[in-house]
Design a protein around this motif. Structure first.
Motif, mmCIF file in Angstrom:
data_model
loop_
_atom_site.group_PDB
_atom_site.id
_atom_site.type_symbol
_atom_site.label_atom_id
_atom_site.label_comp_id
_atom_site.label_asym_id
_atom_site.label_seq_id
_atom_site.Cartn_x
_atom_site.Cartn_y
_atom_site.Cartn_z
ATOM 1 N N LYS A 32 7.670 16.535 -4.063
ATOM 2 C CA LYS A 32 7.647 17.791 -2.460
ATOM 3 C C LYS A 32 6.993 19.271 -3.446
ATOM 4 C CE LYS A 32 8.846 14.435 -0.028
ATOM 5 N NZ LYS A 32 7.852 13.014 0.524
ATOM 6 N N ALA A 55 -5.978 11.441 9.551
ATOM 7 C CA ALA A 55 -4.515 11.757 9.004
ATOM 8 C C ALA A 55 -3.893 12.303 9.976
ATOM 9 C CB ALA A 55 -4.855 12.332 7.990
ATOM 10 N N ARG A 93 -3.326 6.555 7.440
ATOM 11 C CA ARG A 93 -2.533 8.185 6.221
ATOM 12 C C ARG A 93 -3.900 8.557 5.424
ATOM 13 N NH1 ARG A 93 3.450 8.215 5.199
ATOM 14 N NH2 ARG A 93 4.260 8.316 7.479
ATOM 15 N N ASN A 131 -1.785 12.197 -4.731
ATOM 16 C CA ASN A 131 -0.425 11.302 -5.641
ATOM 17 C C ASN A 131 -1.599 11.038 -7.315
ATOM 18 O OD1 ASN A 131 -1.138 9.051 -5.038
ATOM 19 N ND2 ASN A 131 0.315 9.219 -2.982
ATOM 20 N N VAL A 132 -0.749 10.846 -8.220
ATOM 21 C CA VAL A 132 -1.487 10.012 -9.320
ATOM 22 C C VAL A 132 -2.431 9.093 -8.883
ATOM 23 C CG1 VAL A 132 0.568 8.489 -9.429
ATOM 24 C CG2 VAL A 132 -0.281 9.575 -11.502
ATOM 25 N N ASP A 133 -2.270 7.997 -8.061
ATOM 26 C CA ASP A 133 -3.313 7.125 -7.588
ATOM 27 C C ASP A 133 -4.297 7.423 -7.033
ATOM 28 O OD1 ASP A 133 -1.085 5.194 -8.226
ATOM 29 O OD2 ASP A 133 -0.430 5.147 -6.095
ATOM 30 N N ARG A 188 1.977 13.787 -13.059
ATOM 31 C CA ARG A 188 0.959 12.971 -13.221
ATOM 32 C C ARG A 188 -0.088 13.380 -12.840
ATOM 33 N NH1 ARG A 188 4.578 8.217 -11.489
ATOM 34 N NH2 ARG A 188 4.099 9.008 -9.110
ATOM 35 N N PHE A 205 -1.363 -0.423 -12.696
ATOM 36 C CA PHE A 205 -0.462 0.230 -13.066
ATOM 37 C C PHE A 205 0.448 -1.200 -12.755
ATOM 38 C CE2 PHE A 205 1.466 2.231 -9.032
ATOM 39 C CZ PHE A 205 3.007 2.848 -9.832
ATOM 40 N N PRO A 240 1.055 -1.037 0.202
ATOM 41 C CA PRO A 240 -0.565 0.027 -0.037
ATOM 42 C C PRO A 240 0.662 0.895 -0.145
ATOM 43 C CG PRO A 240 -0.263 -1.160 1.796
ATOM 44 C CD PRO A 240 0.305 -2.293 0.940
ATOM 45 N N ALA A 241 2.278 1.418 0.908
ATOM 46 C CA ALA A 241 2.619 2.490 0.250
ATOM 47 C C ALA A 241 3.176 2.560 -0.691
ATOM 48 C CB ALA A 241 3.843 2.307 1.386
ATOM 49 N N HIS A 242 3.212 1.550 -2.558
ATOM 50 C CA HIS A 242 3.909 1.726 -3.387
ATOM 51 C C HIS A 242 2.464 1.336 -4.201
ATOM 52 C CE1 HIS A 242 6.455 2.037 -6.094
ATOM 53 N NE2 HIS A 242 7.049 0.436 -6.770
ATOM 54 N N GLY A 243 2.389 0.594 -5.294
ATOM 55 C CA GLY A 243 0.916 1.015 -6.227
ATOM 56 C C GLY A 243 0.128 0.645 -5.652
ATOM 57 N N TYR A 290 -1.933 21.481 7.944
ATOM 58 C CA TYR A 290 -1.365 19.816 7.272
ATOM 59 C C TYR A 290 -0.593 20.072 6.508
ATOM 60 C CZ TYR A 290 0.540 15.064 8.687
ATOM 61 O OH TYR A 290 0.825 14.764 8.548
ATOM 62 N N PHE A 291 -1.321 19.551 5.380
ATOM 63 C CA PHE A 291 -1.543 19.316 4.542
ATOM 64 C C PHE A 291 -0.192 20.452 3.210
ATOM 65 C CE2 PHE A 291 -4.064 16.826 5.765
ATOM 66 C CZ PHE A 291 -4.172 15.026 5.261
ATOM 67 N N PHE A 310 -1.932 10.088 -0.997
ATOM 68 C CA PHE A 310 -1.485 11.760 -0.415
ATOM 69 C C PHE A 310 -0.332 12.166 -0.319
ATOM 70 C CE2 PHE A 310 -5.921 12.383 -0.464
ATOM 71 C CZ PHE A 310 -5.939 13.873 -1.077
HETATM 72 N N1 ACO Z 1 -0.946 11.287 5.303
HETATM 73 C C1 ACO Z 1 -0.941 12.370 6.979
HETATM 74 N N2 ACO Z 1 0.309 12.183 7.259
HETATM 75 C C2 ACO Z 1 1.386 11.656 5.871
HETATM 76 C C3 ACO Z 1 0.996 11.085 5.166
HETATM 77 C C4 ACO Z 1 -0.292 11.450 4.488
HETATM 78 N N3 ACO Z 1 -0.531 10.457 3.210
HETATM 79 N N4 ACO Z 1 1.734 11.678 4.098
HETATM 80 C C5 ACO Z 1 3.032 11.730 4.867
HETATM 81 N N5 ACO Z 1 2.602 11.963 5.989
HETATM 82 C C6 ACO Z 1 3.547 12.725 7.131
HETATM 83 C C7 ACO Z 1 3.938 11.640 7.726
HETATM 84 O O1 ACO Z 1 3.384 11.795 9.228
HETATM 85 C C8 ACO Z 1 5.017 12.253 8.511
HETATM 86 O O2 ACO Z 1 4.857 13.640 9.694
HETATM 87 P P1 ACO Z 1 5.992 13.725 10.152
HETATM 88 O O3 ACO Z 1 7.151 14.473 9.448
HETATM 89 O O4 ACO Z 1 5.040 14.270 11.570
HETATM 90 O O5 ACO Z 1 7.005 12.670 11.426
HETATM 91 C C9 ACO Z 1 5.169 13.336 7.006
HETATM 92 O O6 ACO Z 1 3.871 13.618 6.672
HETATM 93 C C10 ACO Z 1 6.622 13.032 5.910
HETATM 94 O O7 ACO Z 1 6.133 11.024 5.786
HETATM 95 P P2 ACO Z 1 7.017 10.440 5.569
HETATM 96 O O8 ACO Z 1 6.649 8.907 5.776
HETATM 97 O O9 ACO Z 1 9.034 10.617 6.070
HETATM 98 O O10 ACO Z 1 7.296 10.668 4.096
HETATM 99 P P3 ACO Z 1 8.135 9.405 3.776
HETATM 100 O O11 ACO Z 1 8.414 10.105 1.649
HETATM 101 O O12 ACO Z 1 8.548 7.906 4.103
HETATM 102 O O13 ACO Z 1 6.627 8.879 2.417
HETATM 103 C C11 ACO Z 1 4.264 8.493 0.757
HETATM 104 C C12 ACO Z 1 6.032 8.971 1.295
HETATM 105 C C13 ACO Z 1 5.544 6.278 2.016
HETATM 106 C C14 ACO Z 1 4.518 7.881 -0.248
HETATM 107 C C15 ACO Z 1 3.398 8.748 2.741
HETATM 108 O O14 ACO Z 1 3.355 9.899 2.103
HETATM 109 C C16 ACO Z 1 2.273 7.890 2.232
HETATM 110 O O15 ACO Z 1 2.191 7.229 2.670
HETATM 111 N N6 ACO Z 1 0.696 7.967 1.593
HETATM 112 C C17 ACO Z 1 0.073 7.246 1.514
HETATM 113 C C18 ACO Z 1 0.453 6.136 1.023
HETATM 114 C C19 ACO Z 1 0.693 6.585 -0.740
HETATM 115 O O16 ACO Z 1 -0.718 6.940 -1.118
HETATM 116 N N7 ACO Z 1 1.379 6.352 -1.798
HETATM 117 C C20 ACO Z 1 1.298 6.134 -2.682
HETATM 118 C C21 ACO Z 1 3.002 7.065 -3.182
HETATM 119 S S1 ACO Z 1 2.505 6.876 -5.225
HETATM 120 C C22 ACO Z 1 3.252 5.955 -5.902
HETATM 121 O O17 ACO Z 1 3.804 4.601 -5.620
HETATM 122 C C23 ACO Z 1 2.876 5.826 -7.942
#
Ligand code: ACO
Length: 425
Positions: free
Chosen positions: A311, A293, A301, A363-365, A316, A386, A264-267, A354-355, A305
């Motif tokens: 950043k 969140a 999460r 994100n694209v997903d 996309r 994907f 779930p963190a990727h595709g 916050y966001f 997003f």
């Molecule tokens: N919702 C709420 N808070 C979030 C989210 C989110 N979706 N994503 C990041 N944060 C917060 C974290 O809690 C962290 O907060 P902190 O600084 O107070 O501790 C901060 O933002 C940074 O988060 P990290 O986990 O360090 O960011 P990282 O770059 O490692 O993770 C990721 C990126 C995995 C995509 C993350 O944003 C996430 O889990 N998103 C939701 C899953 C998702 O949509 N994944 C698809 C990725 S795109 C793809 O694969 C095509």
């Protein structure tokens, strides 16, 4: 090589070691740290946030500026002017095709748009309702048994044949996984239909009947494949490169990429987006999910997003958002309750400090999940789709690695376990 090299002092000698800085054409230059062990240390970079694992000419991302280039071409221009198969040619060959090169490429893909009986039997052996990613991972790994000729990875010709086979067969396998998942008979591939149209017809058509796939939906599907085609050294591509570095069979390497993509963190995020929207269920619950969140004590999460690299807005996602509006209008779904929740969520998250501060954009997903739901694709299929688009990226990186000298990938570790001790008497 840059003249501004780095110098590090070693604990074993008074002499500093010189670490060459290698210039990139654009983006960060890299420090070649191969001599680091001379200092008595390894480097530690959890999550590989600062470590380049290879040299590549395929894709460039500037996450701060929201830039994504394939072989130098911005993704927005490819989305507008190109199509998925032309982008496949570009990723593999480094240049856009001439019209005769494109014709030949399409013909080669067309030639391999078939699936043998053993793969069909293998799929039918899965219990109905098996997750389509489980089926896809297995049938792609099984291609190493079925297509076991011409798999000499040192031969450029054999590698090209593998590329044709994979690009041609992936949407067919994906659609077959879907049909088995929903308990429907397979629909045969139709050579008169283009890549995305044939995929949608195999997903939703009726065996023996003419395709009724709408051109708007076929275009949206082609765009989804194109926008997922490559994303440099992400988790699944790095997995394919690492598997490939051992000399493993190419189909097994792609199966390893599919496995890595599933999370779930990727595709898997696009499936998770829809599950989250269903869990929210009503616009009046959005606020409480936003609060969750933001709560550090809560592991929830907002799916769809944030991004490890982007950043700024994911380029996309911008393109996908436009396509999303077109698809919803085509299907008259602007008022679908789940899609209304998605739109409202997007707006709240884009405005919420916050966001905004953490630069967590849709994100694209997020948008691909909404489009695919509108088309009628089950969420379990989202990651399969994907994977279908990303296969070209995986195989392009695998091919690039094998086209020049490479070493087996073998990371070091920061050991924090016991020192040597004796087995109890
Ligand atoms: N919702 C709420 N808070 C979030 C989210 C989110 N979706 N994503 C990041 N944060 C917060 C974290 O809690 C962290 O907060 P902190 O600084 O107070 O501790 C901060 O933002 C940074 O988060 P990290 O986990 O360090 O960011 P990282 O770059 O490692 O993770 C990721 C990126 C995995 C995509 C993350 O944003 C996430 O889990 N998103 C939701 C899953 C998702 O949509 N994944 C698809 C990725 S795109 C793809 O694969 C095509």
């Amino acid at each position: 090589m840059s003249s501004k090299n780095f110098y590090l002092s070693s604990k074993h000698s008074d002499d500093a070691i010189e670490l060459p800085v290698l210039n990139s054409t654009i983006g960060h230059n890299v420090i070649d740290i191969a001599k680091i062990p001379q200092t008595g240390c390894f480097t530690l970079d959890l999550g590989f946030g600062a470590t380049a694992a290879c040299e590549s000419k395929i894709t460039f991302i500037d996450g701060n500026k929201g830039v994504l280039l394939h072989r130098g071409y911005p993704i927005e221009e490819l989305a507008e002017k190109s199509d998925f198969l032309e982008t496949c040619f570009l990723l593999i060959n480094g240049e856009l095709p001439t019209s005769s090169e494109k014709e030949n490429f399409l013909r080669s893909i067309q030639k391999h748009r078939n699936i043998d009986g053993s793969t069909e039997q293998l799929l039918k052996g899965f219990p109905r309702g098996s997750h389509p990613m489980a089926m896809l991972c297995t049938v792609v790994a099984a291609m190493s048994a079925t297509y076991n000729s011409n798999t000499d990875i040192t031969s450029a010709e054999d590698r090209m044949l593998t590329i044709y086979r994979l690009v041609a067969k992936m949407p067919i396998l994906a659609a077959m996984c879907h049909r088995h998942f929903i308990g429907q008979p397979f629909v045969a591939t139709d050579d008169r239909l283009d890549y995305a149209e044939n995929f949608l017809n195999m997903m939703f058509g009726t065996a023996g009947k003419e395709s009724t796939v709408s051109p708007v939906l076929a275009k949206a599907m082609d765009l989804i494949f194109l926008l997922h085609a490559d994303h440099e050294q992400n988790a699944s591509t790095s997995t394919v490169r690492l598997s490939g570095s051992t000399g493993a069979n190419p189909y097994a390497c792609i199966a390893s990429g599919i496995a890595a993509l599933w999370g779930p963190a990727h595709g898997g995020a696009n499936q998770a987006v829809l599950e989250m929207l269903e869990e929210i269920g009503d616009e009046k619950h959005i606020e409480s999910f936003i609060l969750r969140a933001k709560d550090k004590e809560d592991s929830f999460r907002l799916m769809g997003f944030g991004h490890r690299v982007y950043k700024n807005f994911d380029p996309r996602a911008r393109v996908m958002k436009v396509s999303c509006d077109e698809v919803l209008a085509e299907l008259g779904l602007e008022n679908d309750p789940l899609l209304k929740i998605a739109k409202r969520l997007e707006q709240i998250a884009l405005d919420d400090p916050y966001f905004v501060e953490k630069q967590l954009y849709p994100n694209v997903d997020f948008y691909s999940g909404i489009i695919m739901k509108a088309i009628g694709i089950s969420p379990e299929m989202f990651t399969v789709i994907f994977a279908t688009g990303r296969t070209i990226g995986w195989i392009a990186h695998w091919n690039e690695m094998l086209s020049s000298p490479y070493r087996i990938g073998r990371p070091r570790q920061h050991y924090t376990g016991y020192g040597k001790r004796s087995y109890p008497a």
